[in-house]
Design a protein around this motif. Structure first.
Motif, mmCIF file in Angstrom:
data_model
loop_
_atom_site.group_PDB
_atom_site.id
_atom_site.type_symbol
_atom_site.label_atom_id
_atom_site.label_comp_id
_atom_site.label_asym_id
_atom_site.label_seq_id
_atom_site.Cartn_x
_atom_site.Cartn_y
_atom_site.Cartn_z
ATOM 1 N N HIS A 33 -85.531 16.199 16.976
ATOM 2 C CA HIS A 33 -85.032 15.237 16.598
ATOM 3 C C HIS A 33 -84.338 14.259 16.618
ATOM 4 C CE1 HIS A 33 -84.810 13.449 12.641
ATOM 5 N NE2 HIS A 33 -83.695 14.140 12.237
ATOM 6 N N GLN A 34 -85.080 12.506 16.947
ATOM 7 C CA GLN A 34 -84.207 11.862 16.783
ATOM 8 C C GLN A 34 -83.739 11.621 18.517
ATOM 9 O OE1 GLN A 34 -80.765 11.870 14.202
ATOM 10 N NE2 GLN A 34 -81.736 10.390 12.979
ATOM 11 N N PRO A 35 -84.927 11.650 19.744
ATOM 12 C CA PRO A 35 -84.517 11.761 21.028
ATOM 13 C C PRO A 35 -83.650 10.818 21.003
ATOM 14 C CG PRO A 35 -86.675 11.765 20.691
ATOM 15 C CD PRO A 35 -85.693 12.284 19.592
ATOM 16 N N SER A 36 -82.668 11.260 22.960
ATOM 17 C CA SER A 36 -82.396 10.111 22.950
ATOM 18 C C SER A 36 -82.216 9.258 23.788
ATOM 19 C CB SER A 36 -80.241 9.542 22.326
ATOM 20 O OG SER A 36 -79.877 10.896 22.584
ATOM 21 N N ALA A 37 -82.652 10.577 24.838
ATOM 22 C CA ALA A 37 -82.189 10.956 26.098
ATOM 23 C C ALA A 37 -83.568 11.139 27.638
ATOM 24 C CB ALA A 37 -80.964 10.852 27.131
ATOM 25 N N ILE A 49 -84.057 16.957 28.033
ATOM 26 C CA ILE A 49 -84.515 15.916 26.394
ATOM 27 C C ILE A 49 -83.040 15.558 25.882
ATOM 28 C CG2 ILE A 49 -84.859 15.242 24.890
ATOM 29 C CD1 ILE A 49 -87.960 15.916 25.962
ATOM 30 N N GLY A 50 -82.542 14.836 25.651
ATOM 31 C CA GLY A 50 -80.983 14.615 24.773
ATOM 32 C C GLY A 50 -81.504 14.021 23.535
ATOM 33 N N THR A 51 -80.553 14.540 22.538
ATOM 34 C CA THR A 51 -80.737 14.250 20.986
ATOM 35 C C THR A 51 -79.025 14.095 20.694
ATOM 36 O OG1 THR A 51 -80.245 16.202 20.322
ATOM 37 C CG2 THR A 51 -82.259 15.957 21.212
ATOM 38 N N ARG A 52 -79.496 12.579 19.515
ATOM 39 C CA ARG A 52 -78.696 12.423 19.305
ATOM 40 C C ARG A 52 -77.132 13.119 18.058
ATOM 41 N NH1 ARG A 52 -80.849 7.350 15.378
ATOM 42 N NH2 ARG A 52 -82.103 6.681 16.844
ATOM 43 N N SER A 53 -78.170 14.284 18.269
ATOM 44 C CA SER A 53 -77.258 15.606 17.662
ATOM 45 C C SER A 53 -76.253 16.425 18.799
ATOM 46 C CB SER A 53 -77.474 16.518 16.775
ATOM 47 O OG SER A 53 -78.808 17.115 17.841
ATOM 48 N N GLY A 54 -76.633 15.491 19.917
ATOM 49 C CA GLY A 54 -75.544 16.004 20.905
ATOM 50 C C GLY A 54 -76.593 17.637 21.713
ATOM 51 N N MET A 67 -81.770 25.605 26.701
ATOM 52 C CA MET A 67 -81.376 24.726 25.693
ATOM 53 C C MET A 67 -79.838 24.822 25.624
ATOM 54 S SD MET A 67 -82.167 24.045 21.196
ATOM 55 C CE MET A 67 -80.501 23.015 20.526
ATOM 56 N N GLY A 68 -78.811 23.808 25.300
ATOM 57 C CA GLY A 68 -77.080 23.126 25.232
ATOM 58 C C GLY A 68 -77.315 22.506 24.299
ATOM 59 N N LEU A 69 -75.790 23.102 24.083
ATOM 60 C CA LEU A 69 -75.408 22.225 22.889
ATOM 61 C C LEU A 69 -74.391 21.944 23.070
ATOM 62 C CD1 LEU A 69 -75.816 21.337 20.159
ATOM 63 C CD2 LEU A 69 -75.124 23.137 19.272
ATOM 64 N N HIS A 70 -73.689 20.154 23.133
ATOM 65 C CA HIS A 70 -72.683 19.527 23.926
ATOM 66 C C HIS A 70 -71.310 20.234 22.279
ATOM 67 C CE1 HIS A 70 -75.069 17.354 26.125
ATOM 68 N NE2 HIS A 70 -73.648 17.605 26.793
ATOM 69 N N GLU A 71 -70.644 20.650 22.478
ATOM 70 C CA GLU A 71 -69.417 20.373 21.694
ATOM 71 C C GLU A 71 -69.378 19.256 20.270
ATOM 72 O OE1 GLU A 71 -66.382 22.494 22.304
ATOM 73 O OE2 GLU A 71 -67.469 24.266 23.775
ATOM 74 N N GLU A 72 -69.548 18.448 20.906
ATOM 75 C CA GLU A 72 -68.943 17.208 20.126
ATOM 76 C C GLU A 72 -69.678 16.606 19.286
ATOM 77 O OE1 GLU A 72 -69.123 18.055 23.418
ATOM 78 O OE2 GLU A 72 -66.411 17.485 24.269
ATOM 79 N N ASN A 73 -71.024 17.239 20.034
ATOM 80 C CA ASN A 73 -72.471 16.498 18.659
ATOM 81 C C ASN A 73 -72.768 15.473 18.964
ATOM 82 O OD1 ASN A 73 -73.114 19.297 17.714
ATOM 83 N ND2 ASN A 73 -71.006 19.382 15.873
ATOM 84 N N ASN A 74 -72.266 14.817 19.766
ATOM 85 C CA ASN A 74 -72.219 13.563 19.574
ATOM 86 C C ASN A 74 -73.138 12.724 20.632
ATOM 87 O OD1 ASN A 74 -68.969 13.351 19.987
ATOM 88 N ND2 ASN A 74 -69.529 11.210 19.966
ATOM 89 N N THR A 75 -73.875 11.417 20.682
ATOM 90 C CA THR A 75 -75.449 10.976 21.021
ATOM 91 C C THR A 75 -75.209 11.394 22.568
ATOM 92 O OG1 THR A 75 -75.941 10.040 19.136
ATOM 93 C CG2 THR A 75 -76.995 9.739 21.569
#
Length: 994
Positions: A33-37, A49-54, A67-75
């Motif tokens: 959902h909402q890919p950004s990079a 693929i990176g997303t807007r939710s981090g 799959m990984g998730l940035h703690e900041e949840n930034n784009t």
């Protein structure tokens, strides 16, 4: 010790529960959902693929997912793989950089975040001084070049992220090396692109936003463009580079050894001479035949095609502008990654759009699309319902695949080009189908057996009806002289020709191949599987659920108009009969019994039974209450009475206040209050039998709207009239807490076409609390749920026990209640105990097997509540076994979309384009398990895969995926110790020494 145990605590049962139940969220299916990079590693052949939710997701060969998730949840703004390493760097919109590594642990690879870093400027400097706009991982694998808004280029050491201040390239240093006539401080603002020379790693090509391009080395070479710069690209041999610009043009520049300002070899505006949109990215790919591939994003004429999302491919006289239905995020080209190769020879174009991933085969004539094995665009039309079928027979599976392959003839036969890593997960134990219904009237069949959700076949119901769009229209047809040469690609199409086409209910019988689908405008289609194209008339029948009751007027949408005469259908599921409900309200429940050749359907007005063998309506039953006026307005009506809704809400509030005031005894004398309270308590206890920890169930008024709404339908062969004879039956549960039971007389097979099916109402049960009925189930004499139709005939289930007494389980939103059959007397019940207003939303019977032994399994109820919790409740004693939090209670659409499988798994939508898969079972677990083999880099930068021995050693050793230093030494040591000759020599030397 027993007296110290809690009541009901059984240590043996507790151990068994640990062997049966375990909650895991295993994999996300669909498109992010909402890919950004977007990023790609030719070395690992992995895509990120990176997303807007981090979130960051890596994909390789089918089944290889991380799959990984940035703690900041930034784009996630940019993704860059470190050359020749199992590492990548992400840039977020908060200007932080993150280093990720693929590490090996427990025999499989994992994606882990190792470091994070934020570039900081001197005290008092503006944020633009360190706002990163361009990232270049150097081929030395030791440093990152970071271009900023201020024009500074910082060099950062890896993996420590230490800034090497002595190597910073400042705008002042650049201005000192360029000719005086180009000296302008504003020329060196905002670094748009950083590119390393393909042959000389000491040279860095720097592109500034205002058009200044500098080749940075011991001596600088300067190229000046008069247009705003967008991007740069080196040709393979390093003799030229290409720049693309804001005005829709691109230029070739030669690289000379003298310190003079060259002129561009060529400046091209591909879609001129009118003003064009910017070309934001470009590739120049060389080929053996001498004609390059020029591939770029954008550049369309601004006035006429400024709203198009396109990527153009030019090869000699062949030119196509691929037109996407959603915004293009980024793209890359897959070409020869061998440094010794003379030409690029591109093979595939990979495009990440906002709503789908599209891969174009550049090797085949016509540049067809490649069918993706994963990252499917589930929401190409909005998902309206889903249905899961477990353990599909091989014959049906092959027939569905055959029908789907005929639909995919326009796809390329090219193997999936992103093929890094190795899938080491065990093969799926069975074949599972997930069917999704969509707003445009289509049903998609997905292979849900393993990690990859793969599209097998698409069914469209549109051909049965007359709509504004012609199904024979081809959006890809182009005239010979049309310019620009646009071609639609991708499957994402959010627009429906008619919202009435939407699919609301699906039921597939895996044994007979019959399929029933029901839609928004009261249409019910029964289909059968045909391996060939066919043309035939679809029989029509109408079911008047109001039964000519006076005083009711339907205010909703009209029914869909049907086509007259024969209709041509593709191979696959083909409708042979259409049942149209009147009024044409949304079909809310559906059941199919393929052995009896019956289909039952329900709406907000009632339910009906149809014989699809004789193509005759058996009966209809109106369930409307006199107050159910809202049921006549329909979901698409614009004349819904807001005043009436508000009035009912206020009445409900007023009633609850009055009743609470009476209970508190705020007025009247004490004896009246005590008497009223005593009567209230007595009635409540008689009606609900409250336990100390259970909340009170508030009885609902019969005047509440939609009480006739049919929530569930169920076929059963059970004892309905007396305990000596069982017969086919149909059960229906409504929103008002009513259960209807009908006895059916189905003629034997030899007289099936001669005698009609007859139905007679036998029972009507009204639950005291009037909560909506969400599930009905009959248990046989062994307290086992009745098998599915034809399941016993195919020797896949034991015959039901018809000697012992049967039981009826009715599941309402408030409670579970068991009745004896045929008397329908209450035997057992379980009320939900949550104090915060828990309601049952989904319920199904699931089989749970022990992970310790194959000899034990049991059937339990899997229940999803409105709080997002999943509860497992035992059968037939209705004991709560375990509770798991699964979905956020605020995620109403996720809870509504949840579907359970027969073996304790489930799916729910976490976004319009993604299913989250979860498992409640210790035995049935589908999750990614993969490993990334690290190719070896020789001194001349040629890439080789390691030998099988080295790969085996590599898989068994955890960690060190990103290490450079001692890696080769350790690998050599492992290789020597695994060499038989070397070991014999060592042994003989040791023996000689002794």
């Amino acid at each position: 010790m027993r007296r110290f145990l809690r009541p009901g605590h059984d240590p043996v049962r507790e151990r068994l529960k640990r062997d049966l139940f375990q909650f895991n969220k295993t994999v996300e299916h669909g498109f992010p959902h909402q890919p950004s990079a977007l990023g790609y590693s030719p070395f690992l052949r992995l895509m990120a693929i990176g997303t807007r939710s981090g979130a960051i997701k890596l994909y390789g060969a089918p089944g290889v997912e991380f799959m990984g998730l940035h703690e900041e949840n930034n784009t996630v703004m940019q993704i860059h793989f470190i050359p020749d390493q199992c590492q990548l760097v992400t840039l977020l919109d908060d200007n932080s950089l993150h280093l990720w590594s693929l590490k090996q642990h427990g025999g499989a690879s994992e994606l882990l975040e190792e470091h994070r870093f934020t570039l900081k400027g001197p005290p008092g400097s503006p944020p633009s001084a360190t706002q990163v706009t361009a990232v270049l991982p150097h081929s030395s694998r030791e440093v990152l070049y970071l271009g900023t808004e201020s024009g500074n280029i910082f060099v950062v050491e890896l993996p420590s992220f230490r800034v090497l201040e002595d190597r910073t390239i400042t705008p002042e240093a650049v201005l000192q090396r360029i000719p005086e006539d180009n000296c302008n401080r504003r020329s060196c603002e905002l670094v748009e692109a950083l590119r390393e020379h393909p042959k000389n790693p000491d040279q860095i090509l720097i592109g500034y936003s205002r058009g200044l391009i500098v080749l940075w080395d011991q001596q600088s070479f300067v190229w000046l463009s008069f247009q705003q710069l967008e991007n740069l690209y080196w040709q393979r041999d390093g003799s030229k580079f290409i720049s693309c610009h804001y005005d829709g043009s691109y230029s070739q520049w030669p690289v000379s050894s003298d310190n003079r300002q060259p002129e561009p070899l060529e400046n091209t505006v591909p879609y001129g001479p009118f003003p064009c949109k910017a070309i934001s990215k470009i590739y120049w790919q060389t080929t053996k035949n001498g004609l390059p591939y020029i591939i770029f994003q954008g550049g369309m004429p601004r006035a006429s095609y400024g709203d198009r999302h396109s990527i153009s491919v030019i090869h000699g006289s062949q030119q196509t502008a691929f037109d996407f239905t959603s915004r293009v995020i980024d793209f890359f080209i897959i070409f020869s990654s061998d440094p010794a190769a003379e030409f690029d020879d591109p093979s595939a174009l990979v495009v990440l759009a906002e709503e789908e991933l599209v891969v174009i085969d550049l090797k085949s004539a016509g540049w067809p699309a490649v069918h993706p094995p994963y990252l499917a665009s589930l929401h190409c039309s909005a998902i309206t319902c889903s249905h899961h079928v477990s353990n599909i027979p091989l014959k049906l599976w092959e027939r569905i695949i055959s029908a789907g392959s005929k639909q995919n003839v326009h796809y390329s036969s090219m193997p999936w080009p992103i093929d890094g890593g190795t899938n080491i997960a065990p093969d799926p134990p069975q074949r599972d189908l997930l069917l999704t219904g969509h707003e445009d009237g289509t049903v998609r069949f997905w292979d849900a057996s393993g990690v990859c959700l793969h599209l097998l076949y698409k069914l469209s119901t549109v051909r049965v009806f007359l709509t504004d769009a012609d199904p024979n229209d081809n959006m890809n047809t182009l005239g010979e002289d049309e310019w620009p040469p646009l071609r639609k690609v991708g499957t994402f199409d959010p627009y429906s020709d008619d919202p009435r086409l939407g699919i609301q209910k699906i039921y597939l019988c895996k044994y007979s191949g019959y399929l029933a689908v029901a839609g928004t405008a009261g249409q019910v289609l029964v289909m059968e599987l045909n391996d060939e194209d066919a043309e035939h008339v679809v029989d029509h029948a109408e079911a008047d659920l109001l039964q000519d009751q006076e005083g009711y007027r339907w205010k909703g949408h009209e029914k869909l108009k049907t086509r007259d005469g024969p209709v041509r259908f593709e191979a696959g599921f083909q409708p042979f009969v259409l049942v149209q409900c009147q009024p044409p309200a949304v079909v809310t429940s559906l059941a199919l019994h393929s052995e009896w050749k019956l289909v039952a359907f329900g709406t907000s007005h009632g339910f009906g039974l149809f014989d699809h063998q004789q193509k005759q309506l058996v009966f209809v039953k109106c369930t409307l209450h006199p107050s159910d006026q809202l049921a006549l307005e329909g979901p698409l009506s614009r004349v819904k009475s807001l005043k009436k809704s508000l009035r009912q809400s206020f009445r409900r509030i007023r009633r609850s206040r009055v009743s609470s005031r009476k209970r508190r005894g705020g007025s009247g004398n004490a004896s009246e209050v005590q008497e009223a309270n005593a009567k209230f308590d007595q009635d409540a206890l008689q009606e609900m039998e409250l336990a100390p920890v259970q909340r009170k169930i508030e009885a609902r008024s019969a005047e509440d709207s939609f009480t006739g709404f049919v929530r569930t339908l169920y076929f059963a062969d059970t004892f309905l009239r007396d305990s000596s004879r069982h017969c086919p039956s149909l059960w229906a549960g409504t929103n008002g807490g009513t259960v209807y039971a009908f006895c059916l007389r189905v003629p034997p097979a030899e007289r099936r076409m001669d005698e009609p099916v007859r139905a007679e109402q036998a029972k009507e049960i009204q639950l005291m609390h009037r909560a909506p009925v969400v599930g009905i189930l009959v248990l046989d004499g062994r307290s086992t749920p009745l098998p599915e139709p034809l399941e016993v005939a195919h020797d896949l289930s034991k015959s039901p026990d018809m000697q012992g007494s049967h039981q009826l389980l009715v599941v309402s939103e408030e409670q579970f209640k068991v009745f004896t059959l045929p008397k329908v007397s209450s035997k057992l019940k379980l009320k939900l105990t949550a104090l915060e207003g828990c309601r049952v939303r989904k319920v199904t019977v699931a089989n749970f097997g022990s992970c310790k032994t194959d000899d034990y399994s049991e059937n339990d109820l899997a229940v999803l509540t409105n709080l997002g919790d999943i509860q497992i409740i035992s059968l037939p004693f209705l004991k709560l076994q375990i509770r798991y939090p699964c979905i956020r209670k605020e995620d109403v659409s996720g809870i509504a979309s949840c579907v359970f499988t027969k073996y304790g798994q489930g799916f729910y939508l976490i976004s319009p384009s993604e299913f989250e898969r979860f498992s409640l079972s210790t035995k049935w677990l589908v999750e990614p398990r993969c490993i990334v083999d690290i190719p070896e880099v020789t001194s001349n930068n040629q890439v080789h895969n390691k030998s099988g021995t080295e790969n085996a050693v590599r898989k068994s050793s955890p960690g060190d995926c990103g290490e450079d230093g001692r890696k080769s030494g350790r690998l050599m040591e492992h290789a020597l110790l695994n060499d038989e000759k070397v070991l014999k020599e060592i042994q003989s030397t040791l023996e000689g020494g002794r």
